[in-house]
Scaffold this motif. Structure first.
Motif, PDB file in Angstrom:
ATOM      1  N   GLU A 143       9.163  16.056 -41.496  1.00  0.00           N
ATOM      2  CA  GLU A 143       8.218  15.029 -41.098  1.00  0.00           C
ATOM      3  C   GLU A 143       8.579  14.374 -39.779  1.00  0.00           C
ATOM      4  O   GLU A 143       7.734  13.834 -39.094  1.00  0.00           O
ATOM      5  N   SER A 144       9.848  14.404 -39.433  1.00  0.00           N
ATOM      6  CA  SER A 144      10.297  13.616 -38.290  1.00  0.00           C
ATOM      7  C   SER A 144       9.768  14.133 -36.957  1.00  0.00           C
ATOM      8  O   SER A 144       9.985  13.507 -35.930  1.00  0.00           O
ATOM      9  N   VAL A 145       9.060  15.243 -36.940  1.00  0.00           N
ATOM     10  CA  VAL A 145       8.428  15.739 -35.713  1.00  0.00           C
ATOM     11  C   VAL A 145       6.922  15.613 -35.863  1.00  0.00           C
ATOM     12  O   VAL A 145       6.330  16.105 -36.814  1.00  0.00           O
ATOM     13  N   GLY A 146       6.305  14.888 -34.935  1.00  0.00           N
ATOM     14  CA  GLY A 146       4.876  14.649 -35.016  1.00  0.00           C
ATOM     15  C   GLY A 146       4.058  15.834 -34.550  1.00  0.00           C
ATOM     16  O   GLY A 146       4.542  16.719 -33.830  1.00  0.00           O
ATOM     17  N   LEU A 147       2.772  15.834 -34.934  1.00  0.00           N
ATOM     18  CA  LEU A 147       1.899  16.932 -34.532  1.00  0.00           C
ATOM     19  C   LEU A 147       1.704  16.959 -33.022  1.00  0.00           C
ATOM     20  O   LEU A 147       1.563  18.032 -32.433  1.00  0.00           O
ATOM     21  N   ALA A 148       1.703  15.786 -32.384  1.00  0.00           N
ATOM     22  CA  ALA A 148       1.517  15.760 -30.928  1.00  0.00           C
ATOM     23  C   ALA A 148       2.636  16.520 -30.228  1.00  0.00           C
ATOM     24  O   ALA A 148       2.394  17.257 -29.265  1.00  0.00           O
ATOM     25  N   LEU A 149       3.879  16.343 -30.694  1.00  0.00           N
ATOM     26  CA  LEU A 149       4.991  17.082 -30.096  1.00  0.00           C
ATOM     27  C   LEU A 149       4.875  18.567 -30.379  1.00  0.00           C
ATOM     28  O   LEU A 149       5.127  19.410 -29.504  1.00  0.00           O
ATOM     29  N   LEU A 150       4.481  18.927 -31.600  1.00  0.00           N
ATOM     30  CA  LEU A 150       4.327  20.347 -31.925  1.00  0.00           C
ATOM     31  C   LEU A 150       3.268  21.010 -31.050  1.00  0.00           C
ATOM     32  O   LEU A 150       3.410  22.175 -30.665  1.00  0.00           O
ATOM     33  N   VAL A 151       2.203  20.268 -30.724  1.00  0.00           N
ATOM     34  CA  VAL A 151       1.171  20.815 -29.831  1.00  0.00           C
ATOM     35  C   VAL A 151       1.765  21.096 -28.457  1.00  0.00           C
ATOM     36  O   VAL A 151       1.490  22.135 -27.834  1.00  0.00           O
ATOM     37  N   VAL A 152       2.599  20.183 -27.959  1.00  0.00           N
ATOM     38  CA  VAL A 152       3.246  20.396 -26.660  1.00  0.00           C
ATOM     39  C   VAL A 152       4.180  21.601 -26.734  1.00  0.00           C
ATOM     40  O   VAL A 152       4.223  22.434 -25.813  1.00  0.00           O
ATOM     41  N   LEU A 153       4.924  21.728 -27.813  1.00  0.00           N
ATOM     42  CA  LEU A 153       5.853  22.853 -27.953  1.00  0.00           C
ATOM     43  C   LEU A 153       5.109  24.186 -27.925  1.00  0.00           C
ATOM     44  O   LEU A 153       5.664  25.200 -27.487  1.00  0.00           O
ATOM     45  N   GLU A 154       3.857  24.184 -28.373  1.00  0.00           N
ATOM     46  CA  GLU A 154       3.064  25.417 -28.351  1.00  0.00           C
ATOM     47  C   GLU A 154       2.801  25.898 -26.924  1.00  0.00           C
ATOM     48  O   GLU A 154       2.500  27.066 -26.707  1.00  0.00           O
ATOM     49  N   THR A 155       2.881  24.987 -25.944  1.00  0.00           N
ATOM     50  CA  THR A 155       2.607  25.365 -24.555  1.00  0.00           C
ATOM     51  C   THR A 155       3.831  25.943 -23.854  1.00  0.00           C
ATOM     52  O   THR A 155       3.706  26.447 -22.726  1.00  0.00           O
ATOM     53  N   LEU A 156       4.991  25.885 -24.479  1.00  0.00           N
ATOM     54  CA  LEU A 156       6.215  26.401 -23.867  1.00  0.00           C
ATOM     55  C   LEU A 156       6.316  27.903 -24.079  1.00  0.00           C
ATOM     56  O   LEU A 156       5.742  28.460 -25.022  1.00  0.00           O
ATOM     57  N   SER A 157       7.080  28.552 -23.216  1.00  0.00           N
ATOM     58  CA  SER A 157       7.393  29.960 -23.458  1.00  0.00           C
ATOM     59  C   SER A 157       8.334  30.045 -24.656  1.00  0.00           C
ATOM     60  O   SER A 157       9.008  29.054 -24.998  1.00  0.00           O
ATOM     61  N   PRO A 158       8.393  31.194 -25.340  1.00  0.00           N
ATOM     62  CA  PRO A 158       9.305  31.308 -26.482  1.00  0.00           C
ATOM     63  C   PRO A 158      10.741  30.929 -26.147  1.00  0.00           C
ATOM     64  O   PRO A 158      11.399  30.223 -26.921  1.00  0.00           O
ATOM     65  N   ALA A 159      11.249  31.385 -24.999  1.00  0.00           N
ATOM     66  CA  ALA A 159      12.639  31.079 -24.636  1.00  0.00           C
ATOM     67  C   ALA A 159      12.818  29.594 -24.349  1.00  0.00           C
ATOM     68  O   ALA A 159      13.840  29.001 -24.712  1.00  0.00           O
ATOM     69  N   GLU A 160      11.837  28.960 -23.689  1.00  0.00           N
ATOM     70  CA  GLU A 160      11.918  27.525 -23.438  1.00  0.00           C
ATOM     71  C   GLU A 160      11.916  26.744 -24.746  1.00  0.00           C
ATOM     72  O   GLU A 160      12.672  25.785 -24.916  1.00  0.00           O
TER      73      GLU A 160
END
Length: 336
Positions: A143-160
Motif C-alpha cells: 500500500e505504501s506506493v500510490g497509484l500516481a507513482l506507479l503511473v510514473v514508473l510505467e513511463t521509465l525504461s525497464p532498466a531505469e
C-alpha cells in the motif's frame, strides 16, 4: 554469464548461483537439503518480494508470478552457498521482473496513456493502520506506493525502473544492480538518477494527513452527487488529471481528461449512473468503489496534494475489478 568473484564463488546475474555469498543461509550448512527450512525462509521474505515485484510491474497477478519464479530459481540454485538469502532473493526477483517488463510491451492491452495499475484495495478509513497481525506485513509494504507513482514508473525504461526501485526503495547497492542490467556501476547509477528526476518532476507535492484526505474526497463525492459545480471546482486542482482505464471489455471508457472544468463535467455525468458506493482505501489513498448488483463496477482513487485533488485514477475494467479481493459481505456495505 556475467559475474564477479565473492570469496570463492562467482555471482551470476540470473540468480542461478550464489549471489551475496558463499557460506550457507544465515550461516547454516546444508539448508538446500532441508526443504521445510528453505520454504520457511522464503515465506519470511515473500511479503518483501511481492512488494518489490508490485513496484516493478504494477500488476498484482504478474507480481505473484514473479515471486513464484523466484522460488523456482531458488530451488535450482546452490542455496547452501548463499550467505544473505534476503538480499539474494531481492536481486533475483528484480531480474525476473526486468525480463517480464522487457517482454510485456507488445502484450499490453491498455495504451500506456490510459493505463491504471492494479490497486490494492481494503475496506475502511485511510486513517486506519495496516493490520499488524500479518507476519509478512505484505499489505503495508504494498500500500505504501500510490497509484500516481506507479503511473510514473510505467513511463521509465525497464532498466531505469529496476535501478530506481531496487536502489531507492530497497537499498540494493549499485554494484549488484550493475550485474543485473549488464552495465557498469557508474552507468547504473545514471539510470537511477534519470528515473529519480522523472519521479521528482511528476511528484504532486506533499499530501495532508489521511483523515484530511478522506474529508476532501468525501467533499468531492458530496458535490458530485448534489450536482454542485462550484463545490467540485473548490476541491480540484486547476491542472487535475483524470485517467480512466476500461481495459479490453470497456475500451470506450478509457480516456485522459485534463483540467478542473473538464473533470467536473465528467464527474457530474458519472454521478447520474452511480447506484451504490463503498468507501475504500486503495494503496493508502482515499477511494470509492461503485457497486452494481453486488459486483464492483468502477473504482475511483483520489491523489491529493495540499488541499486539492490533483489526480483521479478510475479503474473500470470488468476483468480486473473482479480481482480486487473484496468479499460479498464487504460489497454489501455499499450505500446509495
Amino acid at each position: 554469464m556475467t559475474g564477479r568473484e565473492r570469496g570463492d564463488r562467482t555471482v551470476d546475474a540470473e540468480g542461478e548461483v550464489g549471489v551475496h555469498g558463499e557460506v550457507g543461509v544465515h550461516g547454516e550448512v546444508g539448508v538446500h537439503g532441508d526443504e521445510e527450512l528453505l520454504a520457511r525462509r522464503f515465506d519470511a521474505d515473500r511479503g518483501r518480494l511481492r512488494a518489490v515485484a508490485y513496484r516493478m510491474l504494477g500488476s498484482l497477478s504478474e507480481a505473484e508470478d514473479a515471486v513464484q519464479e523466484t522460488w523456482l530459481k531458488l530451488h535450482r540454485a546452490d542455496a547452501d552457498a548463499v550467505r544473505n538469502l534476503s538480499a539474494w532473493l531481492t536481486t533475483v526477483v528484480g531480474r525476473v521482473c526486468l525480463d517480464m517488463l522487457r517482454s510485456r510491451g507488445s502484450r499490453r492491452e491498455s495504451p500506456l496513456e490510459y493505463y491504471v495499475p492494479d490497486p490494492v484495495v481494503r475496506v475502511g478509513d485511510t486513517a486506519g493502520a495496516p493490520d499488524a497481525t500479518d507476519p509478512e506485513r505484505a499489505a503495508e509494504l504494498t500500500e505504501s506506493v500510490g497509484l500516481a507513482l506507479l503511473v510514473v514508473l510505467e513511463t521509465l525504461s525497464p532498466a531505469e525502473r529496476l535501478a530506481f526501485v531496487l536502489h531507492d526503495m530497497f537499498a540494493v547497492p549499485f554494484d549488484e544492480l550493475a550485474e543485473v542490467v549488464d552495465r557498469s556501476p557508474a552507468a547504473t547509477r545514471q539510470l537511477a538518477s534519470r528515473a529519480r528526476r522523472r519521479v521528482r518532476d511528476a511528484s504532486p507535492g506533499p499530501a495532508p494527513d489521511p483523515r484530511r484526505r478522506r474529508e476532501i474526497a468525501d467533499a468531492f463525492l458530496t458535490a458530485a452527487n448534489g450536482g454542485d459545480f462550484k463545490g467540485l471546482l473548490a476541491v480540484l486542482d486547476p491542472d487535475v488529471v483524470l485517467r480512466a482505464d476500461g481495459g479490453r471489455l470497456m475500451a470506450a471508457t478509457s480516456q485522459v481528461v485534463r483540467g478542473a472544468r473538464a473533470v467536473v463535467s465528467q464527474a457530474l455525468a458519472y454521478s447520474r449512473f452511480r447506484k451504490a458506493a463503498l468507501r475504500v482505501v486503495a494503496n493508502g489513498e482515499p477511494a470509492v468503489l461503485s457497486v452494481v448488483d453486488g459486483r464492483p463496477a468502477a473504482l475511483v482513487v483520489f491523489t491529493i496534494a495540499g488541499d486539492r485533488i490533483v489526480a483521479l485514477h478510475v479503474l473500470a475494467d470488468p476483468e480486473r475489478l473482479t480481482t480486487l479481493g473484496l468479499t460479498e459481505e464487504e460489497l454489501s456495505r455499499a450505500e446509495p
